[in-house]
Design an enzyme around this catalytic site. Structure first.
Site, PDB file in Angstrom:
ATOM      1  N   SER A  29       0.849  -1.190   0.000  1.00 35.31           N
ATOM      2  CA  SER A  29       0.000   0.000   0.000  1.00 35.31           C
ATOM      3  C   SER A  29       0.886   1.242   0.000  1.00 35.31           C
ATOM      4  CB  SER A  29      -0.933  -0.023   1.216  1.00 35.31           C
ATOM      5  OG  SER A  29      -1.948   0.949   1.077  1.00 35.31           O
ATOM      6  N   ASN A  30       0.331   2.388   0.337  1.00 36.92           N
ATOM      7  CA  ASN A  30       1.114   3.635   0.390  1.00 36.92           C
ATOM      8  C   ASN A  30       0.553   4.531   1.494  1.00 36.92           C
ATOM      9  OD1 ASN A  30      -0.971   5.503  -0.806  1.00 36.92           O
ATOM     10  ND2 ASN A  30      -0.798   4.003  -2.443  1.00 36.92           N
TER      11      ASN A  30
END
Ligand code: CTP
Length: 222
Positions: A29-30
């Site tokens: 993810s980020n």
């Protein structure tokens, strides 16, 4: 008097990160907080629009008067956006993971005693580009976001063409933007570039809402 210039307009907006599973407990993810997309959803709803917010996982509350559809992966996000059409406007604010693991293990991967390990990645669909090329089902106005650290104007103008969207709102991310509360921005349309000074995300959202309202108030362009 409260003016609600976007009454009757349906707007679909993506926000937050995507989450791409590796196995039942791990993911890629980020650090997107979703704050900018949520702020835009709120100002659009305040302006009377019918807003559908397709959101990756965030810690934020649903903005008042907005319908939120929760998703995790990029592919789920694209599917939710397509299901929410037709719409007058599409705004892609989400930080979509460009890649996802080629295979999702149904069992938790066990740590093996090797010095290196590799996860094979495959490309995710580009949601903005897909919606911008929908032909007859394309929303009348398609807006993308760009995060740039250098040559902001040239990079963002090239991105506008590459993605096939009408406007790009470019952020200069050489400072603190991801998760921060303020942005400096540049709005790039086919005709011009407009510099917006560093401002809280709520103000950027209001400016963008005002620009959209202005476009829809010009009879010839609707
Ligand atoms: N976007 C999308 N689907 C993707 C990737 C990006 O809808 N799979 C959208 C984002 O929501 C945003 C714009 O495209 O509106 C950003 O484009 P991207 O190519 O990811 O640009 P940057 O994040 O600025 O990164 P880079 O310059 O490295 O390409």
């Amino acid at each position: 008097m409260i003016t609600r210039p976007l009454t009757g307009k349906r707007i679909v907006i993506t926000a937050g990160p995507t989450l791409e599973p590796i196995d039942p407990v791990r993911f890629l993810s980020n650090r997107s907080s979703g704050k900018q997309g949520y702020a835009i959803a709120q100002t659009l709803a305040n302006a009377g629009a019918d807003v559908i917010l397709v959101s990756g996982p965030t810690a934020l509350d649903v903005p008042e008067g907005v319908q939120r559809i929760d998703v995790e992966s990029a592919r789920d996000m694209l599917h939710a956006v397509e299901s929410a059409l037709p719409a007058d406007v599409f705004i892609a604010v989400a930080a979509v993971a460009d890649w996802r693991p080629a295979e999702v293990s149904s069992r938790k991967l066990k740590g093996e005693k090797t010095a290196r390990a590799a996860i094979e990645l495959v490309e995710n669909p580009d949601i903005l580009k897909t919606i911008a090329h929908l032909g007859a089902r394309r929303p009348r106005l398609v807006i993308g976001f760009a995060a740039e650290t250098h040559d902001v104007e040239a990079e963002a103008a090239a991105k506008r063409k590459r993605k096939g969207c009408d406007w790009i709102l470019a952020n200069d991310v050489s400072g603190d933007v991801m998760g921060g509360d303020a942005n400096a921005a540049l709005l790039i349309t086919e005709e011009q570039s407009e510099h917006w000074p560093r401002a809280p995300k709520g103000e950027i959202a209001q400016r963008l809402t005002d620009r959209i309202a202005r476009l829809f108030s010009t009879p010839a362009s609707c």
